[in-house]
Scaffold this motif. Structure first.
Motif, mmCIF file in Angstrom:
data_model
loop_
_atom_site.group_PDB
_atom_site.id
_atom_site.type_symbol
_atom_site.label_atom_id
_atom_site.label_comp_id
_atom_site.label_asym_id
_atom_site.label_seq_id
_atom_site.Cartn_x
_atom_site.Cartn_y
_atom_site.Cartn_z
ATOM 1 N N SER A 1 0.803 -1.231 0.000
ATOM 2 C CA SER A 1 0.000 0.000 0.000
ATOM 3 C C SER A 1 0.833 1.277 0.000
ATOM 4 O O SER A 1 0.290 2.370 -0.118
ATOM 5 N N LYS A 2 2.164 1.146 0.126
ATOM 6 C CA LYS A 2 3.000 2.336 0.214
ATOM 7 C C LYS A 2 3.396 2.824 -1.173
ATOM 8 O O LYS A 2 3.533 2.047 -2.110
ATOM 9 N N GLY A 3 3.621 4.128 -1.259
ATOM 10 C CA GLY A 3 4.111 4.717 -2.493
ATOM 11 C C GLY A 3 3.024 5.359 -3.328
ATOM 12 O O GLY A 3 1.825 5.157 -3.108
ATOM 13 N N LYS A 4 3.453 6.132 -4.293
ATOM 14 C CA LYS A 4 2.533 6.794 -5.210
ATOM 15 C C LYS A 4 1.947 5.759 -6.169
ATOM 16 O O LYS A 4 2.656 5.031 -6.847
ATOM 17 N N GLU A 5 0.607 5.710 -6.241
ATOM 18 C CA GLU A 5 -0.052 4.714 -7.085
ATOM 19 C C GLU A 5 -0.030 5.149 -8.553
ATOM 20 O O GLU A 5 -0.477 6.233 -8.909
ATOM 21 N N VAL A 6 0.507 4.275 -9.393
ATOM 22 C CA VAL A 6 0.589 4.541 -10.831
ATOM 23 C C VAL A 6 0.306 3.248 -11.587
ATOM 24 O O VAL A 6 0.442 2.154 -11.049
ATOM 25 N N THR A 7 -0.088 3.387 -12.851
ATOM 26 C CA THR A 7 -0.224 2.211 -13.704
ATOM 27 C C THR A 7 1.152 1.854 -14.254
ATOM 28 O O THR A 7 2.108 2.629 -14.139
ATOM 29 N N ARG A 8 1.278 0.698 -14.882
ATOM 30 C CA ARG A 8 2.549 0.313 -15.477
ATOM 31 C C ARG A 8 2.951 1.296 -16.576
ATOM 32 O O ARG A 8 4.126 1.673 -16.684
ATOM 33 N N ALA A 9 1.984 1.731 -17.389
ATOM 34 C CA ALA A 9 2.287 2.688 -18.456
ATOM 35 C C ALA A 9 2.784 4.009 -17.880
ATOM 36 O O ALA A 9 3.737 4.610 -18.389
ATOM 37 N N GLU A 10 2.146 4.467 -16.787
ATOM 38 C CA GLU A 10 2.574 5.717 -16.154
ATOM 39 C C GLU A 10 3.969 5.573 -15.557
ATOM 40 O O GLU A 10 4.799 6.484 -15.659
ATOM 41 N N TYR A 11 4.241 4.425 -14.945
ATOM 42 C CA TYR A 11 5.553 4.192 -14.351
ATOM 43 C C TYR A 11 6.641 4.156 -15.426
ATOM 44 O O TYR A 11 7.714 4.740 -15.272
ATOM 45 N N ASN A 12 6.348 3.475 -16.537
ATOM 46 C CA ASN A 12 7.317 3.414 -17.635
ATOM 47 C C ASN A 12 7.621 4.802 -18.192
ATOM 48 O O ASN A 12 8.755 5.096 -18.583
#
Length: 300
Positions: free
Chosen positions: A262-273
C-alpha cells in the motif's frame, strides 16, 4: 486457451486435475514455493572495442547478482505474494557506476497478485522515490500441450504462449546488430541510440514463453507475472530467463499473512514506464556520451 492433439493424455491430465481440485477444495490451504532464476547475457559485443575481455569478465561477475536471484511465492487459492530473498552483497560488488545504478533501479519489489480480482500490485523504488504499480493481470493465450515432465515429485504439463515484452524488461535486452537470429526479431530501442550504452539497448517486442505446470497443486498461479494455467507453474523459460521451482511446502505450520502492498505513489505500469523513460532521457542529456562507455558498466 487451446489444447494440442492426443486426447488420451488430455483426458489423463483432466482426471488428475479433478482429483487434486477435489482434495484442495476441502481445506483452506496455503503454500510456499521457492524459485531460482537465471538470466543469460552475451557480453561478446558489450562495450565494443573500447572494452577489454578482462573488463567484460569483471562486469559479468558484478552483474551476477542481477542475473541470478532467488524468490519465494506464498499463495492461496486466490492470492499470492512474490518476494526476492534478501542477500548480502560481497564487498566491492555493489554500486559500480551509473550503469549499475540505473540497472538496480529497474529491479522490481514485492509483487502481489489477486487471481479472483485480476489485479497485480508491485512495490517499486526508482531513484529514491517509492511507487505502487497497479494494473490488471494480463492473461496469456496459453496453448496447452500434452508433453509431460517430472519436476521433483510433481507431474507437470507443458504450455506455451507469445508474450509482449515490457519496454523496460532488462532481462531481454540486447545491443543492435547482434546475432543473426536476433536480427530477425522485430524490436524497439528504449531511448536514443546515439548517446550511451544504456540508450543503445534494444528490447524485443515479443518472446516465446514455455511453462511447466502441475495439476497436483490446482492453483491458478505461478512465479512473477505468470498465471492462468490449471495448476501451479513450476518452471518458466521466457526469452533469456529461466525460472525454476526448487522446493514446495504445502500447509506450513505457521501460515504467513498475505498483505496487499500500500505504500508509495499509485501509478499504472504505463505511467511508471513514462516516469522511467523521462528519467533516462534526463540522465542521457546530463552525462552526454561520457557515461557507460569508460567506467563500468541495468533490473528483474
Amino acid at each position: 486457451m487451446t489444447f494440442t492433439s492426443n486426447p488420451l493424455k488430455v483426458i489423463s491430465a483432466l482426471f488428475v486435475i479433478l482429483i487434486s481440485t477435489s482434495t484442495f477444495a476441502q481445506q483452506d490451504f496455503q503454500g510456499k514455493a521457492y524459485y531460482q532464476t537465471k538470466t543469460s547475457m552475451d557480453m561478446s559485443d558489450f562495450g565494443g572495442r573500447q572494452m577489454s575481455e578482462q573488463q567484460k569478465k569483471q562486469i559479468q561477475e558484478r552483474m551476477k547478482g542481477f542475473l541470478e536471484k532467488k524468490y519465494t511465492l506464498t499463495f492461496t487459492q486466490t492470492e499470492s505474494m512474490y518476494k526476492e530473498e534478501d542477500k548480502l552483497e560481497a564487498p566491492g560488488t555493489g554500486g559500480g557506476g551509473r550503469g549499475f545504478g540505473m540497472m538496480s533501479s529497474f529491479s522490481g519489489g514485492d509483487q502481489y497478485k489477486n487471481i479472483k480480482d485480476k489485479q497485480i500490485l508491485e512495490d517499486q523504488e526508482f531513484f529514491g522515490k517509492q511507487f505502487l504499480v497497479k494494473d490488471s493481470l494480463s492473461n496469456l493465450d496459453w496453448e496447452m500441450g500434452t508433453e509431460t515432465r517430472q519436476i521433483g515429485q510433481y507431474m507437470c504439463f507443458k504450455a506455451t504462449a507469445v508474450k509482449k515484452v515490457d519496454e523496460f524488461d532488462w532481462t531481454n535486452m540486447r545491443r543492435p546488430g547482434g546475432r543473426e537470429d536476433e536480427k530477425k526479431t522485430d524490436s524497439t530501442a528504449t531511448a536514443d541510440k546515439s548517446k550511451d550504452s544504456i540508450a543503445e539497448i534494444e528490447i524485443p517486442k515479443e518472446i516465446i514463453v514455455t511453462a511447466w505446470y502441475t495439476p497436483q497443486i490446482p492453483v491458478n498461479n505461478g512465479p512473477g507475472e505468470y498465471w492462468g494455467l490449471p495448476g501451479l507453474i513450476l518452471e518458466v523459460s521466457a526469452g533469456k530467463t529461466v525460472i525454476l521451482c526448487t522446493k514446495i511446502v504445502l500447509n506450513p505450520a505457521e501460515k504467513e499473512e498475505i498483505k496487499k502492498p500500500s505504500k508509495g505513489k499509485e501509478v499504472t505500469r504505463a505511467e511508471y514506464n513514462k516516469i522511467v523513460k523521462e528519467k533516462m532521457e534526463e540522465m542521457s542529456e546530463m552525462y552526454g556520451g561520457r557515461g557507460g562507455r569508460g567506467g563500468g558498466g541495468r533490473g528483474n
